[in-house]
Design a protein around this motif. Structure first.
Motif, mmCIF file in Angstrom:
data_model
loop_
_atom_site.group_PDB
_atom_site.id
_atom_site.type_symbol
_atom_site.label_atom_id
_atom_site.label_comp_id
_atom_site.label_asym_id
_atom_site.label_seq_id
_atom_site.Cartn_x
_atom_site.Cartn_y
_atom_site.Cartn_z
ATOM 1 N N VAL A 1 0.855 -1.191 0.000
ATOM 2 C CA VAL A 1 0.000 0.000 0.000
ATOM 3 C C VAL A 1 0.889 1.239 0.000
ATOM 4 O O VAL A 1 1.753 1.386 0.871
ATOM 5 N N ASP A 2 0.679 2.111 -0.968
ATOM 6 C CA ASP A 2 1.424 3.371 -1.028
ATOM 7 C C ASP A 2 0.556 4.579 -0.715
ATOM 8 O O ASP A 2 1.044 5.573 -0.188
ATOM 9 N N VAL A 3 -0.723 4.471 -1.050
ATOM 10 C CA VAL A 3 -1.642 5.602 -0.884
ATOM 11 C C VAL A 3 -2.973 5.072 -0.352
ATOM 12 O O VAL A 3 -3.483 4.055 -0.836
ATOM 13 N N PHE A 4 -3.501 5.759 0.651
ATOM 14 C CA PHE A 4 -4.836 5.429 1.151
ATOM 15 C C PHE A 4 -5.696 6.684 1.077
ATOM 16 O O PHE A 4 -5.328 7.724 1.632
ATOM 17 N N VAL A 5 -6.830 6.585 0.393
ATOM 18 C CA VAL A 5 -7.756 7.708 0.259
ATOM 19 C C VAL A 5 -9.051 7.353 0.964
ATOM 20 O O VAL A 5 -9.774 6.455 0.530
ATOM 21 N N ASN A 6 -9.335 8.037 2.068
ATOM 22 C CA ASN A 6 -10.588 7.810 2.782
ATOM 23 C C ASN A 6 -11.652 8.753 2.225
ATOM 24 O O ASN A 6 -11.644 9.950 2.497
ATOM 25 N N ASN A 7 -12.533 8.200 1.428
ATOM 26 C CA ASN A 7 -13.547 9.006 0.754
ATOM 27 C C ASN A 7 -14.970 8.636 1.158
ATOM 28 O O ASN A 7 -15.879 9.467 1.045
ATOM 29 N N ALA A 8 -15.194 7.430 1.626
ATOM 30 C CA ALA A 8 -16.553 6.964 1.915
ATOM 31 C C ALA A 8 -17.254 7.875 2.917
ATOM 32 O O ALA A 8 -16.660 8.312 3.898
#
Length: 256
Positions: free
Chosen positions: A87-94
């Motif tokens: 994992v390089d990027v985590f986008v919390n959008n929910a």
């Protein structure tokens, strides 16, 4: 190709801002884990998104699990590791925003909103950060907060605190995770036309009013968030952490 060979997790990616971000990350060279609610009604949209990402030459895998479940973050990370190697990027959008008045707010609606928008996000960010720490090469975490983190809303007393919480979470995580090379930032959308507010914006008078408050003269589109998210995920933002980026067409500075 700002995200070449990066592995990105995006929650709430079956539609709206999450979908636009997933496609742009793929265009920029990333493989994508698509987090979505797991509802059967969303699966056709997820299948289509996977096809579009693969057509761009990238890999994609979907994980259907409720955003408010504390275990969902671990499932997303496991999918990224097993399918892409890390994992390089985590986008919390929910997130959800069921408009409701304050004085008669059902307890169940309040708890569902807080669990979906904030509590689940905390544990998902924690899971992603622990994986990034294990890998030892840093990473980027981005939370989709809202202009609502900065201003109130009479029908959003359950929603605005969660978005303020996400902003605060990114600020604190920037401090906690900086020693591991993990950058944490937030984007703050203004009024973006998505499924979350389509009923509210069905009123043409309301639409026109919201657009008139924006110096750029229009409502936002999901694609307007994709570029800022990619920027914060990329090495172009290698010295940016703990930041909050308004993506609102100038609405906030015009609220006077």
């Amino acid at each position: 190709m700002l995200l070449t060979d990066k592995n990105v997790i995006i929650t709430g990616a079956s539609r709206g801002i999450g979908r636009a971000a997933a496609l742009e990350c793929a265009r920029q060279g990333a493989n994508v884990v698509i987090g979505y609610s797991g509802s059967p009604s969303s699966y056709s949209a997820v299948e289509e998104l996977i096809k579009e990402i693969e057509a761009l030459g990238q890999k994609a895998v979907a994980v259907g699990a409720p955003a408010g479940d504390p275990e969902t973050g671990e499932l997303l990370v496991e999918a990224a590791v097993s399918n892409f190697g890390g994992v390089d990027v985590f986008v919390n959008n929910a997130g959800i925003c069921p408009f409701h008045s304050f004085l008669d707010m059902p307890r169940e609606l309040y708890l569902e909103t807080v669990n979906t928008n904030l509590n689940g996000a905390f544990f998902a960010v924690q899971a992603a950060a622990n994986q990034m720490k294990r890998q030892g090469r840093g990473g980027a975490i981005i939370a989709v907060s809202s202009i609502s983190a900065l201003v109130g809303g009479g029908m959003q007393t359950h929603y605005t605190p969660t978005k303020a919480g996400l902003l605060s979470l990114m600020q604190s995580c920037a401090i906690a995770l900086g020693p591991y090379g993990i950058r944490c930032n937030a984007v703050l959308p203004g009024t973006i036309e998505t499924d979350i507010n389509k009923d509210d914006l069905a009123d043409q008078e309301k639409r026109d009013y919201m657009a008139s408050r924006t110096p750029l003269g229009r409502l936002g589109r999901p694609e307007d968030l994709a570029g800022p998210i990619v920027f914060l995920a990329s090495e172009m933002a290698q010295y940016v952490t703990g930041a909050s980026l308004l993506v609102d067409g100038g609405m906030y500075v015009n609220l006077q």
